[in-house]
Design an enzyme around this catalytic site. Structure first.
Site, PDB file in Angstrom:
ATOM      1  N   LYS A 155     125.818  91.199  46.292  1.00 59.53           N
ATOM      2  CA  LYS A 155     125.842  89.612  45.966  1.00 59.53           C
ATOM      3  C   LYS A 155     127.042  89.038  46.712  1.00 59.53           C
ATOM      4  O   LYS A 155     128.267  89.577  46.724  1.00 59.53           O
ATOM      5  CB  LYS A 155     126.267  89.454  44.586  1.00 59.53           C
ATOM      6  CG  LYS A 155     124.927  89.888  43.554  1.00 59.53           C
ATOM      7  CD  LYS A 155     123.782  88.974  43.543  1.00 59.53           C
ATOM      8  CE  LYS A 155     122.767  89.302  42.565  1.00 59.53           C
ATOM      9  NZ  LYS A 155     121.697  88.284  42.886  1.00 59.53           N
ATOM     10  N   LYS A 209     109.346  87.644  41.643  1.00 60.67           N
ATOM     11  CA  LYS A 209     109.862  87.941  40.235  1.00 60.67           C
ATOM     12  C   LYS A 209     108.822  87.276  39.402  1.00 60.67           C
ATOM     13  O   LYS A 209     108.634  86.070  39.402  1.00 60.67           O
ATOM     14  CB  LYS A 209     111.391  87.244  39.980  1.00 60.67           C
ATOM     15  CG  LYS A 209     112.312  87.925  41.070  1.00 60.67           C
ATOM     16  CD  LYS A 209     113.708  86.853  41.049  1.00 60.67           C
ATOM     17  CE  LYS A 209     114.734  87.518  41.623  1.00 60.67           C
ATOM     18  NZ  LYS A 209     116.031  86.936  41.632  1.00 60.67           N
TER      19      LYS A 209
END
Length: 331
Positions: A154, A250
Site C-alpha cells: 500500500k 471485487k
C-alpha cells in the site's frame, strides 16, 4: 409459493477485530465491519457477506436496511437473475447474490462452481498486504513477510519512492504489486511509476483517482497498471481500454458473483488481465471470489489473514496458498 415454502431473509452487522491495524491512503481501521445475509428454505440456509465501503457512500446501517428491504421479494422467490435489476451493484446486492447461490448449491447438493458452469478452483497463491506507513516501518513489516511469494504494498503519496525502495530491499525475492488507492497526482504519477519499475514491481493498482485517470492513456506506462476504483461492472470496461492493462474484480463492487463472472469473461475478451481482490473481511467474503481465481493472473484474497480471528469453517491457508471453500463455509 405458500408461506410454508417461502424463503426467509435475515441480515445482521458483524464485527471482526483486525490484527493490529490496516492502513491505506484513505485512513486506518482496527476492525472489519461486515453485513451478512442469510436466506433459508426447507431446512437449508444460504449465506453471503459484504463489506460496505465509505468510498462509494456505503455504510453498514444503510447496507443492512437495503438488504432487509428485499425480504418480501425474497419471500416471493427472488432469483439471482431478477436480483441483478432489482438492486444496483454494490455491497448489499453482493450479500444477497452470494446467499442465493449458496442456497441453490445446498438445495441441489452441488458446488457453486458446478451450478455456474465454471472451472473448479484449486489452491492458488494470494498476495499478502503490507499496510501504508513510514519506509522503515514498512520495511520491518515486509521483512516479517518476506517468505511469502507475492506481496501487495500500500502506497499513499509523498515519499512513495522511498517506501517501495525500502520494501524491495527487505524482500529481494518477492513479487511485488502496489496499490496507491487513488493517492497519486499528475505530477507524481510518472516518477512514482518509474520508482516502482526500478524496484521490479509487476503491477500498480489505481494510481490516479477514478474519473481523473485520463493521463494514463497519454503516457508510456513502464509497468502494467490495474483499474480498481475505476471499474465496477461490465459497463465500466470500454472506457478503460486505453488507460489500464488489468482490472481488479471485487464482489462488493460488482454486486455479487453473478456479475463478477460476467465481468471477468468480458474483461478477458477485451485483453485485460484479471486480478481478484477483496475488502478486509472473513472467509465468507473470500469464498465466492475463489470461483474467479482460475481466470486470474493475480489473486488478492488475504482478508482473513489480516484478522485477529476468522469465522468457523474458514478458508484454509497454508502460508500464501489459499484453498477452495468447504461446503460448510459456502457454496
Amino acid at each position: 409459493m405458500t408461506s410454508a415454502q417461502s424463503p426467509t431473509l435475515v441480515a445482521r452487522i458483524e464485527r471482526f477485530p483486525i490484527a493490529g491495524s490496516f492502513t491505506i491512503s484513505r485512513g486506518a481501521k482496527t476492525e472489519a465491519v461486515t453485513v451478512v445475509a442469510e436466506i433459508s428454505l426447507g431446512g437449508q440456509t444460504g449465506r453471503g457477506e459484504c463489506v460496505p465501503y465509505p468510498r462509494y457512500g456505503e455504510t453498514p446501517a444503510a447496507t443492512l436496511a437495503a438488504i432487509e428491504s428485499m425480504s418480501e421479494a425474497v419471500a416471493h422467490g427472488l432469483t439471482r437473475d431478477a436480483l441483478q435489476t432489482a438492486m444496483p451493484a454494490g455491497a448489499a446486492r453482493n450479500a444477497l447474490d452470494c446467499a442465493l447461490l449458496d442456497l441453490d448449491a445446498k438445495r441441489n447438493a452441488q458446488r457453486a462452481w458446478t451450478l455456474l458452469g465454471r472451472c473448479q478452483p484449486t489452491a492458488c497463491t494470494t498476495a499478502y498486504t503490507i499496510s501504508l506507513a513510514t519506509p522503515d516501518a514498512m520495511a520491518a513489516a515486509t521483512a516479517k513477510a518476506a517468505h511469502r511469494p507475492l506481496l501487495k504494498v500500500k502506497l499513499g503519496g509523498e515519499g512513495d519512492p522511498e517506501r517501495i525502495a525500502a520494501v524491495r530491499k527487505a524482500a529481494p525475492n518477492c513479487e511485488l504489486i502496489v496499490d496507491a488507492n487513488e493517492a497519486w497526482t499528475p505530477s507524481t504519477l510518472e516518477p512514482n511509476l518509474q520508482a516502482c519499475a526500478a524496484a521490479g514491481v509487476t503491477l500498480v493498482e489505481q494510481p490516479l483517482p477514478a474519473q481523473a485517470d485520463e493521463m494514463l492513456a497519454r503516457i508510456r506506462r513502464p509497468i502494467a497498471v490495474c483499474a480498481d476504483e475505476s471499474v465496477h461492472d461490465r459497463t465500466s470496461l470500454e472506457a478503460l481500454r486505453a488507460r489500464y492493462d488489468a482490472v481488479n474484480i471485487k464482489l462488493d463492487k460488482t454486486g455479487g458473483i453473478t456479475e463478477a463472472v460476467a465481468l471477468a469473461d468480458a474483461a478477458q475478451a477485451l485483453g485485460f488481465e484479471i486480478m481478484v481482490g477483496c475488502m478486509v473481511a472473513t472467509s465468507l467474503s473470500m469464498a465466492p471470489a475463489m470461483l474467479l481465481t482460475p481466470q486470474a493472473r493475480f489473486v488478492d484474497l488475504d482478508g482473513p489473514l489480516l484478522l485477529a480471528r476468522d469465522r468457523d469453517h474458514g478458508l484454509h491457508y497454508n502460508g500464501s496458498l489459499v484453498y477452495p471453500p468447504d461446503a460448510a463455509l459456502w457454496g
